[in-house]
Write an enzyme that holds these catalytic residues in place. Sequence first.
Site, PDB file in Angstrom:
ATOM      1  N   CYS A 116       7.461  -2.092   2.201  1.00 36.04           N
ATOM      2  CA  CYS A 116       8.144  -1.552   1.012  1.00 36.04           C
ATOM      3  C   CYS A 116       9.306  -0.663   1.428  1.00 36.04           C
ATOM      4  CB  CYS A 116       7.163  -0.779   0.136  1.00 36.04           C
ATOM      5  SG  CYS A 116       5.966  -1.857  -0.704  1.00 36.04           S
ATOM      6  N   ALA A 135       0.855  -1.189   0.000  1.00 39.08           N
ATOM      7  CA  ALA A 135       0.000   0.000   0.000  1.00 39.08           C
ATOM      8  C   ALA A 135       0.891   1.239   0.000  1.00 39.08           C
ATOM      9  CB  ALA A 135      -0.898  -0.010   1.232  1.00 39.08           C
ATOM     10  N   GLN A 151       1.369   3.553   2.129  1.00 38.44           N
ATOM     11  CA  GLN A 151       2.133   3.743   3.365  1.00 38.44           C
ATOM     12  C   GLN A 151       2.732   2.424   3.863  1.00 38.44           C
ATOM     13  OE1 GLN A 151       3.352   6.325   4.841  1.00 38.44           O
ATOM     14  NE2 GLN A 151       2.451   7.676   3.300  1.00 38.44           N
ATOM     15  N   SER A 152       3.146   1.565   2.945  1.00 36.38           N
ATOM     16  CA  SER A 152       3.695   0.262   3.321  1.00 36.38           C
ATOM     17  C   SER A 152       5.030   0.381   4.066  1.00 36.38           C
ATOM     18  CB  SER A 152       3.903  -0.587   2.060  1.00 36.38           C
ATOM     19  OG  SER A 152       4.676  -1.727   2.371  1.00 36.38           O
ATOM     20  N   ASN A 153       5.055  -0.137   5.280  1.00 37.70           N
ATOM     21  CA  ASN A 153       6.306  -0.215   6.035  1.00 37.70           C
ATOM     22  C   ASN A 153       7.214  -1.284   5.436  1.00 37.70           C
ATOM     23  OD1 ASN A 153       5.380   1.608   8.217  1.00 37.70           O
ATOM     24  ND2 ASN A 153       3.901  -0.046   8.555  1.00 37.70           N
TER      25      ASN A 153
END
Length: 325
Positions: free
Chosen positions: A79, A73, A75-77
Amino acid sequence: MLTEHLPRVPLGFFPTPIHELPRLSKLLGGPRLLIKRDDQTGLATGGNKTRKLEFSVAEALRQGADTLITLGAVQSNHCRQTAAAAARYGLRCIIVIRGHAPSLITGNLLLDYLLGAEVVFAGDATREEVAERVVEEQRAAGHHPFFIPLGASDAVGAVGFVAAMEELASQIEEQKLRIDRIVLGSSSAGTQAGMCVGAKALGIPAQIAAIAIDSTQAELQEEVAQIANATIARLGIEMTFSPQEVVVFDGYLGGGYSIMGEPEREAITLLARHEGILLDPVYTGRAMAGLIDLIRKGEFGSSETILFWHTGGAAALYAYAGQLL
Ligand SMILES: *Cc1c(COP(=O)(O)O)cnc(C)c1O
């Protein structure tokens, strides 16, 4: 050790500390609360994906990869930590993000760019389709891509949380702890699967109690058991895991994935103002809101010792600035 025969590269600072939450515990009039600080793994603001990526990146390097490709997503932590891990090992990184580019680049997305990742927005296509296409394009261009699934939640990555349970077992012994329950937020299921396998294999008696972030109890039980059994096969140990053994509370799904509501806001504010600890709007805010509610309802007894596993994510707070105060 269960994991020492599998390839691993260092990415984080371990062991992460365990400490008490005395003021929160007193406020809730309830159980002894401990916290495991995986928000302090150290990889570009840290988080639980660091543990998985130590094994995923090692596997990529073993296979001769030069490019990491993953998805998530906005706000992917996961990624953001993948981008940092790629930078650390001189790999290229391509991140496929659901939906369209936001008007404001902030939080984890800002860090993705800063860490040198190439970001591809899936737009109206699914991120899985687009990721598959990106892998093929990279291959056709002569690169050696290694695909890491959502949240690094496969047998390769989940091994990181088997190793985490080995770390916890040492801390339990050194600090003479008795833990009745471990509470975590569970989404792509790899963290919980690794914990379940590790706890069972090592004989850690604590219940692994997951607060579902975005799936029903039945879905998550199924996914955790599936990844757990794949992880068992990768470790080469004799054991099986059934969905019925997986403990999930799915009463805290709120408005859906990444929608912050009043319970998350309350949990974030309580931890900030009573313990000086930053939770995140998507995962740990929701998980802590669930824990607080289960304590208030008396489902978790006041004489228990509960370990809240802080899985990170505070980098996303900035993207929620307008809704937090
Ligand atoms: C990814 C993530 C989780 C959930 O971990 P899964 O392995 O996907 O279940 C929890 N907290 C934070 C902060 C995360 O980034």
